[in-house]
Design a protein around this motif. Sequence first.
Motif, PDB file in Angstrom:
ATOM      1  N   TYR A 106      -2.370  -6.744  -2.047  1.00  0.00           N
ATOM      2  CA  TYR A 106      -0.988  -6.602  -1.773  1.00  0.00           C
ATOM      3  C   TYR A 106      -0.185  -7.798  -1.447  1.00  0.00           C
ATOM      4  O   TYR A 106      -0.828  -9.112  -0.843  1.00  0.00           O
ATOM      5  CB  TYR A 106      -0.800  -5.535  -0.443  1.00  0.00           C
ATOM      6  N   ASP A 118       1.288   1.948  -3.876  1.00  0.00           N
ATOM      7  CA  ASP A 118      -0.021   3.146  -4.270  1.00  0.00           C
ATOM      8  C   ASP A 118       0.718   4.357  -4.343  1.00  0.00           C
ATOM      9  O   ASP A 118       1.343   4.774  -3.290  1.00  0.00           O
ATOM     10  CB  ASP A 118      -0.970   2.831  -3.546  1.00  0.00           C
ATOM     11  N   LYS A 156       0.979  -1.105  -0.001  1.00  0.00           N
ATOM     12  CA  LYS A 156       0.101  -0.014   0.041  1.00  0.00           C
ATOM     13  C   LYS A 156       0.680   1.157  -0.151  1.00  0.00           C
ATOM     14  O   LYS A 156       0.576   2.138  -0.673  1.00  0.00           O
ATOM     15  CB  LYS A 156      -1.001  -0.103   1.158  1.00  0.00           C
ATOM     16  N   GLY A 176      -4.784  -3.110  -4.846  1.00  0.00           N
ATOM     17  CA  GLY A 176      -5.345  -3.252  -3.673  1.00  0.00           C
ATOM     18  C   GLY A 176      -4.952  -4.576  -3.099  1.00  0.00           C
ATOM     19  O   GLY A 176      -5.173  -4.913  -1.912  1.00  0.00           O
TER      20      GLY A 176
END
Length: 172
Positions: free
Chosen positions: A170, A135, A11, A168
């Motif tokens: 991970y 991200d 993330k 999303g």
Amino acid sequence: MRYFRPNIYQKSIFEIDYAHLKKLGITCLVFDLDNTLGLIEHKKCSRKVKQLITSLKEDFLVLICSNNTKRRIKPYLEDLGVGGVCWSMKPSMIGLSRIKKNYHLLKKEMCLIGDQMVTDILAGNRFHIMTVLVDPMGDKDLKITGINRELEAKIIKRYQKRGIFERGKYYE
């Protein structure tokens, strides 16, 4: 297409298991700047990022490899007390080659951490080093990055159909 798939996907830079990277023999963490370490509109990184980088410097050589200008990255280099290269031309391997040469590194010791598949991950994979995708920190991007994000969305859609990558989800 395999060149766009990161070895690790997390993330943010705060979720990466750096102890795991160290066990794998990584001694140098090469961070992208914009939307990886700092927001586009900021001139310096947050206190939280600075604390993380300070702690990482105890175990790793920490560097920045950015496609941006010297003027853009210099405040970050000074604030964090790290080295790095600007105008790295990712997905070209020019910046990574300069880092490898200037810091006398082996590829197996290097890990590139960034927020874009079509620049950061592609450059790292082409250079045959460990890659970590995170991200983006924010929604605002440079104009050129908008094109990259469109291409990235198409790549992710293809990967998703094949069941090999999904935003999303991970993994280490």
